[in-house]
Every structure is written in structure tokens, then in C-alpha cells.
Write a protein that holds these residues in place. Structure first.
Motif, PDB file in Angstrom:
ATOM      1  N   ASP A   1       2.306  12.691  -9.576  1.00 57.32           N
ATOM      2  CA  ASP A   1       1.915  14.104  -9.452  1.00 57.32           C
ATOM      3  C   ASP A   1       2.855  15.026 -10.215  1.00 57.32           C
ATOM      4  O   ASP A   1       2.499  16.167 -10.517  1.00 57.32           O
TER       5      ASP A   1
ATOM      6  N   GLU B   1       9.313   5.036   2.368  1.00 52.18           N
ATOM      7  CA  GLU B   1       8.914   3.654   2.065  1.00 52.18           C
ATOM      8  C   GLU B   1      10.038   2.679   2.412  1.00 52.18           C
ATOM      9  O   GLU B   1       9.807   1.641   3.057  1.00 52.18           O
TER      10      GLU B   1
ATOM     11  N   SER C   1       0.824  -1.206   0.000  1.00 51.88           N
ATOM     12  CA  SER C   1       0.000   0.000   0.000  1.00 51.88           C
ATOM     13  C   SER C   1       0.865   1.266   0.000  1.00 51.88           C
ATOM     14  O   SER C   1       0.600   2.226  -0.743  1.00 51.88           O
ATOM     15  N   ILE C   2       1.908   1.259   0.828  1.00 49.76           N
ATOM     16  CA  ILE C   2       2.814   2.409   0.891  1.00 49.76           C
ATOM     17  C   ILE C   2       3.512   2.616  -0.444  1.00 49.76           C
ATOM     18  O   ILE C   2       3.709   3.753  -0.899  1.00 49.76           O
ATOM     19  N   HIS C   3       3.869   1.511  -1.101  1.00 54.87           N
ATOM     20  CA  HIS C   3       4.539   1.611  -2.403  1.00 54.87           C
ATOM     21  C   HIS C   3       3.644   2.309  -3.424  1.00 54.87           C
ATOM     22  O   HIS C   3       4.117   3.166  -4.199  1.00 54.87           O
ATOM     23  N   TYR C   4       2.361   1.976  -3.437  1.00 56.89           N
ATOM     24  CA  TYR C   4       1.455   2.619  -4.390  1.00 56.89           C
ATOM     25  C   TYR C   4       1.285   4.109  -4.075  1.00 56.89           C
ATOM     26  O   TYR C   4       1.137   4.930  -4.980  1.00 56.89           O
ATOM     27  N   SER C   5       1.322   4.452  -2.796  1.00 57.80           N
ATOM     28  CA  SER C   5       1.263   5.875  -2.418  1.00 57.80           C
ATOM     29  C   SER C   5       2.493   6.617  -2.933  1.00 57.80           C
ATOM     30  O   SER C   5       2.406   7.768  -3.377  1.00 57.80           O
ATOM     31  N   THR C   6       3.649   5.951  -2.870  1.00 58.99           N
ATOM     32  CA  THR C   6       4.869   6.542  -3.404  1.00 58.99           C
ATOM     33  C   THR C   6       4.749   6.777  -4.906  1.00 58.99           C
ATOM     34  O   THR C   6       5.136   7.829  -5.428  1.00 58.99           O
TER      35      THR C   6
ATOM     36  N   TYR D   1       8.623  13.470  -3.855  1.00 54.26           N
ATOM     37  CA  TYR D   1       8.673  12.071  -4.300  1.00 54.26           C
ATOM     38  C   TYR D   1       9.866  11.348  -3.674  1.00 54.26           C
ATOM     39  O   TYR D   1       9.741  10.214  -3.189  1.00 54.26           O
TER      40      TYR D   1
ATOM     41  N   ALA E   1       2.019   7.241  -6.519  1.00 50.42           N
ATOM     42  CA  ALA E   1       1.060   8.330  -6.727  1.00 50.42           C
ATOM     43  C   ALA E   1       1.748   9.684  -6.595  1.00 50.42           C
ATOM     44  O   ALA E   1       1.460  10.623  -7.356  1.00 50.42           O
ATOM     45  N   THR E   2       2.668   9.797  -5.623  1.00 49.67           N
ATOM     46  CA  THR E   2       3.423  11.046  -5.467  1.00 49.67           C
ATOM     47  C   THR E   2       4.296  11.307  -6.684  1.00 49.67           C
ATOM     48  O   THR E   2       4.427  12.450  -7.143  1.00 49.67           O
TER      49      THR E   2
ATOM     50  N   GLU F   1       9.107  10.508  -0.122  1.00 47.68           N
ATOM     51  CA  GLU F   1       8.196   9.363  -0.023  1.00 47.68           C
ATOM     52  C   GLU F   1       8.945   8.063  -0.286  1.00 47.68           C
ATOM     53  O   GLU F   1       8.700   7.038   0.363  1.00 47.68           O
TER      54      GLU F   1
END
Length: 434
Positions: free
Chosen positions: A62, A122, A51-56, A115, A58-59, A118
Motif C-alpha cells: 500500500d 505477524e 496467510s497473515i504473512h501475505y496480509s503483511t 506496515y 499487502a500492507t 503488521e
């Protein structure tokens, strides 16, 4: 056994490519690897890290140009009545569609640094889960500690059962030449001890299966064999150097410092001017159902550049806060490095004493075992007059004390070796991200 061979064995176990009987973990390494792979506690950790990897990601996304498409449509109908005139009907339909593209040309690299922060966060989280930090739930290091504790308990029980069987065999030999009450009591106590150990062994096997997710092999490695597989650097200095580059706690603290540095750079970048480019293309259509002269079909295209500069004093305090956070992370890193150096240095000193104790305890135990073997041989040869039962019982009691001294030393050596492997990162060097 080399680590690579152990990892290969673990992968074979996980893939089911060897027989069911061989699937059961025999070594400490296999037990830890299977627990880390299959235990629900670390499965949940792996899912969190995903989950954290996908948030990274996403950043990171951006920073890319952003495009959007917008469309709308409407239909209207009605009539208008003027005084002295008939009602005039009106009907119409309209539609609008547009495409826009927004590109960040300059933001002081704040997006890039966000980024990178993040990304460091991670990696730091993954490293934290390889530690045994009690404040972090479901760490791989914590699960490895649980696995080693139950493995050692099980190996000790197996060894204690074997020892008590050996002691009982001696007692049964001496029973042939004496009905001494103390001898009979010792035989009864030893038999009861064997029963209690076997009962405890069943519970320990259940605990092992709960932690590791598979029952233990019937040929579980003993402590001496296990100690022989726990390889560590030749010297404390070598171990310290390895811990500073490979130790999960030091890696975690280094990454936390990187994260704080990137956060500070991102904040400073956001306090300066930002420039963005926007490109828009659109089309509007209106169709008047009652009068075509009112209908139209229009297109619009535009290109624009916007510049923004934040004003205010909050940025000054936010910068100070980020600088203080960075200083804190650097202090945490220095503390982690100091802890690693001290812990390794002390453990190597302790290991020297423990190995010396092991040699002397092993000799004492074997000497006592040989003495009892000699007495038992005298009975077998019919030389019963040379056997004093009181001395036999004293010898059995001494053998027991020396056995447990030897076992405690084995436990302590294994604990030290395992601790050094954890601090240096050797424990998870091959399968940290399973």
C-alpha cells in the motif's frame, strides 16, 4: 545429544534419507519435532501464519505508487427527423483510454508505521504459537506438551513392564523352594499386572502415533536417557537472562508492545496533513460515420497535487485509546517477565531437591535389588534354609515401592527440565518456524 545433532536427525527423518526402520522417533526431541512438522493441528497453524504473512505484504504494498489503466468504448446509431425534412441518419463510435499514477508524497509516515505494526503483529502471532497458551488453539507449545506426556507415559510403561518381569523372575526362583499361598498370589498378581501393562501399552502406542503422526521406535529412549538430553542453563540467573531474550512468551509480549507503539505512531501520522501527487494521461476518439467533420481525436495530460487535513475531535479520542492500548501491552510484558523470573527461580530450587531425591531413591532401589539378588543366589546355591518366604515377599513389596518412588522422581525431573526449556525458548530455538 546436542541440539544440532537432534535437528539434523529430524531433518534426515523428514527427508526420508534414512531407512524406514530408523524413521520411527526414538527420542523425545525427535517425537516433538516430527509432531510439530506433521500434525494437522500445527499444519493448520503454519497455513494461518502464511496467510497473515501475505496480509503483511499487502500492507507494505500500500505504500508503493499506484497506477491504473482505464478504457471504455461505445457505438451509437439513430436518426433525426425535422418537420418538413427527411430523416437524417447518425452513426458514431467513441473510445477513451487513460493512464493514471498516484504517489503519496507525505502522510506523516502513517503508512510506514501501519506496515511495521503488521510486521510486529505477524511475529507476535508466530511467537504466541510457540507458547502453550490454552486460550490459543493448536499452538506448537501445546502440541509439544501433548507429545511429552504421551512419550513419558510410553517410557514409563516400558520401564514398568521391565520391572515387573524382573520381579516375576525373582518370584519364580523363590517358588522353587516354597508353595506358600501368598507367594503364589503375588506371582498371579504380577502376571496379571504384566498383561494389563501390555494392553495399556498398545493403546499408548496408538495415542503416540495419533499425536506424533508416526509410531514410536521399539527402542524408545528411557527416562534417564531422555533427562540427559534436556540441557538447561547452568544457573537460574542464566536461564532468566535467556528467557528475557529468547523465551516465546516474553518475545510475544515485546512484539505486542512494538505493535502498539507503531499503531500509535501511525494514528498520529494520519491526523496530520497528507500530500499526494497524481499524473494522468488520456486519449479520446470519436468517429462520426455520417459526417467526418464531427470526428475528433484528443489527448489530455495533467499533473496535480492534493493536500488534505482531517478535522474533527474523534482523532483525540482515538489517540487516547491507542495510548491506553500501549500501556496495557507494556503491563502485560512486565507480567510475563515477572512470571518467567518467578517460574524459573522456583523450578531451579525444585530441581535441586529432586536431584537429591533421585540419588537417594536410586540408591534405595539398587540396595533392595541387590538384597533380593543375594536371596535368589542363595536359592540357586541350594541354601534354602536361609530363605524366609515372608521376608522375601516383604522385600518384593519394598522393591516395588522404591521402584515407583524412583520413577515418580524421574517424571518430576523431566517435567521441570522440559518446563525450563519451554520458558527459555530452547525447545523451539532451532525449529520454531517449521
Amino acid at each position: 545429544m546436542k541440539v544440532s545433532a537432534i535437528i539434523l536427525s529430524t531433518l534426515l527423518i523428514a527427508s526420508g534419507s534414512i531407512s524406514a526402520a530408523e524413521n520411527l522417533p526414538r527420542s523425545l526431541r525427535e517425537s516433538i519435532a516430527i509432531a510439530v512438522k506433521n500434525n494437522p493441528k500445527t499444519v493448520s497453524t503454519n497455513e494461518l501464519l502464511e496467510s497473515i504473512h501475505y496480509s503483511t505484504l499487502a500492507t507494505k504494498a500500500d505504500m508503493y505508487p499506484k497506477a491504473s489503466v482505464n478504457c471504455s468504448g461505445s457505438y451509437s446509431a439513430g436518426s433525426t427527423t425535422y418537420y418538413g425534412s427527411a430523416a437524417l441518419p447518425s452513426k458514431g463510435a467513441s473510445g477513451d483510454c487513460g493512464v493514471s499514477l498516484n504517489v503519496n508524497i507525505y502522510d506523516g509516515k502513517s503508512g510506514y508505521y501501519r506496515y511495521k505494526a503488521e510486521q510486529a503483529s505477524e511475529a507476535a502471532t508466530a511467537a504466541a504459537y510457540n507458547t502453550s497458551d490454552s486460550l490459543i488453539p493448536n499452538t506448537r507449545g501445546g502440541l509439544a506438551n501433548q507429545a511429552v506426556n504421551i512419550f513419558v507415559s510410553l517410557a514409563n510403561s516400558n520401564a514398568q513392564i521391565a520391572y515387573n518381569k524382573t520381579a516375576l523372575s525373582f518370584l519364580k526362583i523363590f517358588e522353587k523352594v516354597s508353595d506358600d499361598y501368598n507367594l503364589q498370589s503375588t506371582i498371579t498378581e504380577t502376571e496379571q499386572e504384566l498383561g494389563q501393562l501390555n494392553d495399556a501399552l498398545k493403546l499408548q502406542k496408538e495415542s503416540f502415533e495419533y499425536t506424533v503422526t508416526l509410531p514410536p521406535s521399539e527402542n524408545l529412549d528411557d527416562l534417564d536417557t531422555t533427562i540427559g538430553t534436556l540441557h538447561i542453563p547452568a544457573s537460574a540467573d542464566d536461564a532468566i537472562n535467556l528467557a528475557l531474550t529468547n523465551g516465546p512468551e516474553v518475545i510475544r509480549r515485546n512484539l505486542n508492545v512494538q505493535m502498539a507503539e507503531f499503531n500509535l505512531k501511525a494514528l498520529k501520522g494520519s491526523l496530520g496533513p497528507s500530500i499526494s501527487l497524481s499524473v494522468n494521461a488520456g486519449k479520446s476518439i470519436y468517429s462520426d460515420k455520417t459526417s467526418s467533420t464531427n470526428s475528433y481525436d484528443g489527448r489530455t495530460n495533467s499533473v496535480g497535487i492534493s493536500i488534505s487535513i482531517p478535522l474533527g475531535v474523534s482523532g483525540h479520542y482515538m489517540t487516547k485509546a491507542s495510548e491506553a492500548a500501549l500501556a496495557s501491552k507494556k503491563s502485560e510484558r512486565e507480567a510475563a517477565i515477572a512470571d518467567a523470573k518467578y517460574s524459573i527461580s522456583e523450578q531451579y530450587k525444585r530441581l535441586v531437591n529432586l536431584r537429591s531425591n533421585y540419588i537417594s531413591n536410586s540408591k534405595n532401589y539398587n540396595d533392595q535389588l541387590n538384597y533380593l539378588t543375594m536371596l535368589a543366589k542363595s536359592v540357586d546355591e541350594g541354601k534354602t534354609l536361609t530363605v524366609d518366604i515372608s521376608k522375601v515377599l516383604t522385600a518384593i513389596n519394598t522393591l516395588e515401592k522404591r521402584y515407583y518412588q524412583l520413577q515418580r522422581t524421574q517424571d518430576e525431573i523431566l517435567t521441570v527440565l522440559f518446563g525450563i526449556q519451554q520458558v527459555t525458548g530452547q525447545l523451539f530455538s532451532e525449529f520454531a518456524l517449521i
